[in-house]
Write a protein that holds these residues in place. Structure first.
Motif, mmCIF file in Angstrom:
data_model
loop_
_atom_site.group_PDB
_atom_site.id
_atom_site.type_symbol
_atom_site.label_atom_id
_atom_site.label_comp_id
_atom_site.label_asym_id
_atom_site.label_seq_id
_atom_site.Cartn_x
_atom_site.Cartn_y
_atom_site.Cartn_z
ATOM 1 N N THR A 145 0.832 -1.208 0.000
ATOM 2 C CA THR A 145 0.000 0.000 0.000
ATOM 3 C C THR A 145 0.864 1.254 0.000
ATOM 4 O O THR A 145 0.475 2.279 -0.576
ATOM 5 C CB THR A 145 -0.918 0.011 1.237
ATOM 6 O OG1 THR A 145 -1.734 -1.155 1.226
ATOM 7 C CG2 THR A 145 -1.823 1.238 1.251
ATOM 8 N N LEU B 224 -12.589 1.470 6.808
ATOM 9 C CA LEU B 224 -11.145 1.710 6.884
ATOM 10 C C LEU B 224 -10.828 2.986 7.648
ATOM 11 O O LEU B 224 -9.784 3.085 8.308
ATOM 12 C CB LEU B 224 -10.545 1.773 5.476
ATOM 13 C CG LEU B 224 -10.674 0.496 4.650
ATOM 14 C CD1 LEU B 224 -10.151 0.706 3.246
ATOM 15 C CD2 LEU B 224 -9.930 -0.649 5.320
ATOM 16 N N SER C 84 -7.020 2.604 9.043
ATOM 17 C CA SER C 84 -6.213 1.997 7.983
ATOM 18 C C SER C 84 -6.135 2.889 6.745
ATOM 19 O O SER C 84 -5.224 2.743 5.931
ATOM 20 C CB SER C 84 -6.788 0.631 7.594
ATOM 21 O OG SER C 84 -6.606 -0.298 8.622
ATOM 22 N N THR D 280 -9.385 -5.212 0.223
ATOM 23 C CA THR D 280 -8.951 -5.395 1.616
ATOM 24 C C THR D 280 -9.634 -6.591 2.273
ATOM 25 O O THR D 280 -9.596 -6.721 3.488
ATOM 26 C CB THR D 280 -9.238 -4.123 2.440
ATOM 27 O OG1 THR D 280 -10.645 -3.868 2.423
ATOM 28 C CG2 THR D 280 -8.502 -2.927 1.881
ATOM 29 N N MET E 20 -3.583 -4.830 5.107
ATOM 30 C CA MET E 20 -4.849 -4.116 4.998
ATOM 31 C C MET E 20 -6.048 -4.981 5.387
ATOM 32 O O MET E 20 -7.170 -4.506 5.428
ATOM 33 C CB MET E 20 -5.028 -3.585 3.574
ATOM 34 C CG MET E 20 -4.048 -2.483 3.201
ATOM 35 S SD MET E 20 -4.234 -0.985 4.205
ATOM 36 C CE MET E 20 -5.768 -0.335 3.540
ATOM 37 N N THR E 21 -5.800 -6.260 5.686
ATOM 38 C CA THR E 21 -6.893 -7.120 6.133
ATOM 39 C C THR E 21 -7.068 -7.069 7.650
ATOM 40 O O THR E 21 -7.900 -7.789 8.207
ATOM 41 C CB THR E 21 -6.644 -8.585 5.717
ATOM 42 O OG1 THR E 21 -5.463 -9.069 6.379
ATOM 43 C CG2 THR E 21 -6.448 -8.697 4.216
#
Length: 382
Positions: A19, A41, A46, A137, A178-179
């Motif tokens: 990212t 997010l 995030s 994501t 990002m998960t």
């Protein structure tokens, strides 16, 4: 065997902290972007990884996050007006299916003169798309590698498929970090969904040697990710294995087709906003039992790749082992095992079965099926 045509459309970047390079990739296509961002997010902060990467490269952008209704025509029409007023040079989609599908639709029709309703009704897209970068994501996206975009028609709460241009997406970035927004239960249901996508691609009438290879590898990787007693030689972190497996499941699905569980989950989600991954997870064991009747050897091979097949087990025993494994995982994660647990009536589900029977995917299922056949499977899972 069906004719095999493989076009490499988006570049794929997969790895931790990828990212942070988003801005670098975006600069190849312009300096003014619309960022379609899943609002969850922002809640977990995030989004800062995404916006910081763009800001550090001097990229101008504005955020669209009004996605509570999902990828609906109403949402897309609102976003399209903002995008055109801002004279953007590209779109970035970050989040789950709703954010990615909104971003894909915007990029596809931005340069058209018609509004989104013309395209959900079947009008062909002829204009050049805007450059598009997607950052899923949720470990998997069955449509991001295809030229098909599922959109919910707000007027009837029905799923419609928009045929986009070839090469719509320039880059897809999978970043395991990002998960982190996913709960344990969400991760489990999406892992089961990734397994289901791989299985559906493997059993589809559109399967081919390439999709088979990708599907088998996806199942193997997901098996490593979910195996309780992994060998010490497998040192890759679980979140990376899940991203790798989800990416490959998405590729397998794109080069073959989605199947019954994914098709019904898509239609049920459009009408009732129920989690696609939950519906898929509930239906998956019933799909295995159905397909084991006529594709038992293939089912057995997947079970062995997951390392859950009984030693010297027959194909029927392998299929039973896979069904038991999925149901045990649902129970362990405290996930619903029946469709009735989702607070949807059987009458409502009948509407979703009718919707599914009208989509082109009905012709790619492992066996010939009608809306009545789909409803029969729903009743078994209800």
């Amino acid at each position: 065997m069906a004719d095999f045509t493989f076009r490499i459309s988006p570049n794929i970047m997969l790895g931790s902290y990828t990212t942070s390079r988003l801005g670098e990739f975006a600069l190849q296509y312009g300096k003014r972007f619309m960022l379609v961002l899943d609002p969850i997010l922002k809640e977990v902060k995030s989004h800062e990884k995404v916006t910081q990467s763009l800001t550090d490269r001097g990229i101008e952008f504005f955020v669209f996050e009004e996605l509570n209704e999902g990828a609906t025509t109403k949402t897309i029409q609102q976003a399209l007006g903002l995008a055109r007023q801002s004279h953007i040079q590209g779109i970035i989609g970050v989040g789950g299916g709703r954010a990615i599908n909104v971003a894909r639709t915007l990029a596809a029709i931005y340069n058209e003169t018609d509004e989104v309703y013309a395209f959900v009704e079947g009008k062909t897209i002829s204009a050049q798309p805007l450059p598009l970068i997607c950052l899923p994501t949720t470990t998997r996206d069955p449509f991001v590698f295809t030229d098909t975009i599922p959109v919910t028609d707000s007027r009837a709460a029905q799923i419609k498929l928009i045929k986009a241009q070839n090469g719509l997406c320039k880059m897809v970035i999978f970043d395991p970090n990002m998960t982190a927004t996913l709960t344990t239960n969400q991760t489990e249901s999406m892992t089961i969904e990734s397994l289901c996508l791989s299985t559906e691609a493997y059993l589809s009438q559109k399967s081919n040697f390439f999709s088979d290879m990708i599907a088998e590898k996806a199942v193997e990787i997901l098996g490593y990710a979910t195996e309780a007693n992994r060998s010490l030689t497998i040192t890759t972190p679980t979140e990376e294995l899940l991203s790798e497996g989800g990416c490959m499941a998405s590729l397998a699905s794109a080069t073959s087709s989605i199947g019954v569980a994914s098709l019904l989950a898509l239609c049920i989600n459009a009408r009732f906003k129920t989690s696609r991954s939950l519906v898929t997870s509930i239906l998956f064991p019933h799909i295995i039992e159905d397909c084991a009747k006529f594709k038992s050897e293939r089912m057995a091979k997947l079970t062995k790749l997951l390392n859950i097949a009984p030693e010297n087990g027959t194909p029927e025993e392998c299929a039973t082992a896979l069904v038991d494994n999925i149901r045990q995982r649902l129970a362990k994660a405290n996930l619903p095992a029946r469709l009735k647990d989702l607070n949807i009536s059987i009458e409502q589900l009948a509407l979703a079965a009718e919707d599914a029977g009208k989509l082109d995917y009905i012709n790619s299922l492992p066996r010939s099926m009608t809306s009545d056949d789909l409803f029969s499977l729903i009743k078994l899972a209800y």
